[in-house]
Design a protein around this motif. Structure first.
Motif, PDB file in Angstrom:
ATOM      1  N   UNK A   1      49.673  39.155  32.855  1.00 40.45           N
ATOM      2  CA  UNK A   1      48.944  39.186  34.127  1.00 40.45           C
ATOM      3  C   UNK A   1      47.745  38.242  34.083  1.00 40.45           C
ATOM      4  N   UNK A   2      47.432  37.656  35.211  1.00 42.18           N
ATOM      5  CA  UNK A   2      46.268  36.776  35.332  1.00 42.18           C
ATOM      6  C   UNK A   2      45.284  37.414  36.308  1.00 42.18           C
ATOM      7  N   UNK A   3      44.046  37.572  35.862  1.00 44.02           N
ATOM      8  CA  UNK A   3      42.999  38.178  36.695  1.00 44.02           C
ATOM      9  C   UNK A   3      41.919  37.141  36.977  1.00 44.02           C
ATOM     10  N   UNK A   4      41.198  37.346  38.067  1.00 46.75           N
ATOM     11  CA  UNK A   4      40.067  36.474  38.368  1.00 46.75           C
ATOM     12  C   UNK A   4      39.065  37.191  39.248  1.00 46.75           C
ATOM     13  N   UNK A   5      37.803  36.784  39.092  1.00 37.48           N
ATOM     14  CA  UNK A   5      36.730  37.307  39.928  1.00 37.48           C
ATOM     15  C   UNK A   5      36.628  36.481  41.205  1.00 37.48           C
ATOM     16  N   UNK A   6      36.089  37.113  42.248  1.00 38.72           N
ATOM     17  CA  UNK A   6      35.886  36.454  43.533  1.00 38.72           C
ATOM     18  C   UNK A   6      34.411  36.153  43.734  1.00 38.72           C
ATOM     19  N   UNK A   7      34.085  34.977  44.257  1.00 37.03           N
ATOM     20  CA  UNK A   7      32.690  34.713  44.650  1.00 37.03           C
ATOM     21  C   UNK A   7      32.313  35.551  45.861  1.00 37.03           C
ATOM     22  N   UNK A   8      31.027  35.619  46.144  1.00 41.56           N
ATOM     23  CA  UNK A   8      30.525  36.545  47.166  1.00 41.56           C
ATOM     24  C   UNK A   8      30.979  36.204  48.579  1.00 41.56           C
ATOM     25  N   UNK A   9      31.341  34.950  48.829  1.00 40.19           N
ATOM     26  CA  UNK A   9      31.728  34.589  50.189  1.00 40.19           C
ATOM     27  C   UNK A   9      33.237  34.633  50.416  1.00 40.19           C
ATOM     28  N   UNK A  10      33.972  35.238  49.478  1.00 39.16           N
ATOM     29  CA  UNK A  10      35.400  35.478  49.646  1.00 39.16           C
ATOM     30  C   UNK A  10      35.623  36.929  50.054  1.00 39.16           C
ATOM     31  N   UNK A  11      36.753  37.204  50.684  1.00 41.51           N
ATOM     32  CA  UNK A  11      37.065  38.546  51.164  1.00 41.51           C
ATOM     33  C   UNK A  11      38.421  39.003  50.638  1.00 41.51           C
ATOM     34  N   UNK A  12      38.524  40.295  50.335  1.00 41.95           N
ATOM     35  CA  UNK A  12      39.809  40.905  50.003  1.00 41.95           C
ATOM     36  C   UNK A  12      40.009  42.060  50.971  1.00 41.95           C
ATOM     37  N   UNK A  13      41.037  41.957  51.803  1.00 42.66           N
ATOM     38  CA  UNK A  13      41.337  42.985  52.787  1.00 42.66           C
ATOM     39  C   UNK A  13      42.295  44.006  52.190  1.00 42.66           C
ATOM     40  N   UNK A  14      41.911  45.294  52.278  1.00 44.68           N
ATOM     41  CA  UNK A  14      42.722  46.389  51.721  1.00 44.68           C
ATOM     42  C   UNK A  14      42.775  47.517  52.751  1.00 44.68           C
ATOM     43  N   UNK A  15      43.809  48.360  52.677  1.00 49.01           N
ATOM     44  CA  UNK A  15      43.901  49.490  53.610  1.00 49.01           C
ATOM     45  C   UNK A  15      42.686  50.408  53.481  1.00 49.01           C
ATOM     46  N   UNK A  16      42.231  50.969  54.598  1.00 51.83           N
ATOM     47  CA  UNK A  16      41.025  51.814  54.576  1.00 51.83           C
ATOM     48  C   UNK A  16      41.270  53.152  53.904  1.00 51.83           C
ATOM     49  N   UNK A  17      42.515  53.539  53.723  1.00 51.39           N
ATOM     50  CA  UNK A  17      42.794  54.771  52.989  1.00 51.39           C
ATOM     51  C   UNK A  17      42.387  54.604  51.548  1.00 51.39           C
ATOM     52  N   UNK A  18      42.161  53.368  51.175  1.00 50.87           N
ATOM     53  CA  UNK A  18      41.781  53.016  49.821  1.00 50.87           C
ATOM     54  C   UNK A  18      40.399  53.548  49.505  1.00 50.87           C
ATOM     55  N   UNK A  19      40.230  54.007  48.266  1.00 50.82           N
ATOM     56  CA  UNK A  19      38.921  54.428  47.795  1.00 50.82           C
ATOM     57  C   UNK A  19      38.180  53.229  47.252  1.00 50.82           C
ATOM     58  N   UNK A  20      37.044  52.911  47.853  1.00 52.77           N
ATOM     59  CA  UNK A  20      36.259  51.756  47.411  1.00 52.77           C
ATOM     60  C   UNK A  20      34.991  52.220  46.691  1.00 52.77           C
TER      61      UNK A  20
END
Length: 271
Positions: free
Chosen positions: A252-271
């Protein structure tokens, strides 16, 4: 085909041009990262954002590059009516350069050309991509990927301190928190005179995490990271494989996102 007439009434002010000049840096591959010190000596520090899923543990220290781009100062997404009146294609680039008063050999022209090219490249197998230039088109694309009846929210990296250090060692301070997201849409902010995002969703399994990081200089970052579990269809030339010294499909390849990027996820998700 759209014409440039829709932007004839928009001229950039000196302040906007200054802001644009600061934001329009040559396009590099935006997602890249770390490993052994001898290997790192030959890497551009801005590439240091990749890691492996095995690194996601408390106490792990790794070098990470976080561009200090304040989302509040980034170009805004245009209203759909205005965005749709502006051509966005390589064919129309000469007209766009003329409108924005950039010479064809300028730094800004290269950045605009690279952004458009990235948006026009065919997606990889299992990927759906789109470059929205308005909030409405971004939300429409996200709905189409997550489901028309799905409620969703955006998660993003947050800088909790005002450090100006771009590249340093960070340590994972707490157990990384997985954000359950059976589907997700990642949107990367691209260099352009107004807001353009490269949004994409993949059929392969991905995991989204919130990771609390502490920097050597005391910097604190509540970072969003994504791990792509299946990279078998990725190009062998993808920067992550060079950085991590692995081959497609082997890890697997992982990476961090800079602050001006967005990740959209379902709201049922626990954040």
């Amino acid at each position: 085909m759209q014409c440039a007439q829709g932007i004839a009434g928009r001229k950039l002010t000196e302040e906007q041009l200054e802001t644009t000049n600061k934001l329009m840096k040559p396009m590099d591959q935006r997602i890249q990262a770390h490993h052994s010190s001898s290997h790192m000596d030959h890497m551009d520090p801005s590439h240091m954002i990749f890691f492996t899923i095995k690194d996601l543990k408390v106490g792990k220290t790794m070098p990470i590059y976080f561009p200090k781009r304040d989302p509040s100062k980034s170009p805004r997404l245009l209203p759909r009516s205005e965005a749709d009146s502006i051509p966005f294609s390589s064919e129309q680039l000469p007209h766009l350069l003329e409108f924005f008063s950039f010479s064809k050999d300028s730094h800004q022209a290269q950045a605009m050309e690279d952004t458009i090219r990235q948006c026009e490249i065919e997606p990889i197998k299992g990927e759906t991509k789109f470059c929205p230039t308005s909030l409405e088109s971004m939300l429409d694309f996200t709905h189409s990927m997550l489901g028309p009846n799905t409620r969703f929210t955006a998660v993003a990296t947050a800088h909790l301190t005002n450090s100006t250090t771009l590249f340093q060692n960070y340590t994972i301070l707490k157990e990384p928190k997985e954000i359950f997201a059976p589907k997700m849409v990642a949107c990367h902010n691209m260099p352009y005179p107004y807001a353009v995002f490269y949004c994409h969703s993949q059929q392969s399994v991905n995991k989204v995490y919130k990771v609390e990081l502490g920097g050597e200089d005391g910097d604190r970052v509540d970072a969003v990271a994504v791990c792509h579990l299946d990279t078998s269809d990725w190009s062998p030339n993808h920067a992550s494989f060079s950085v991590l010294r692995i081959k497609p499909g082997t890890s697997p390849v992982c990476h961090f996102f800079p602050a001006d990027n967005l990740v959209w996820v379902p709201t049922a998700t626990s954040v």
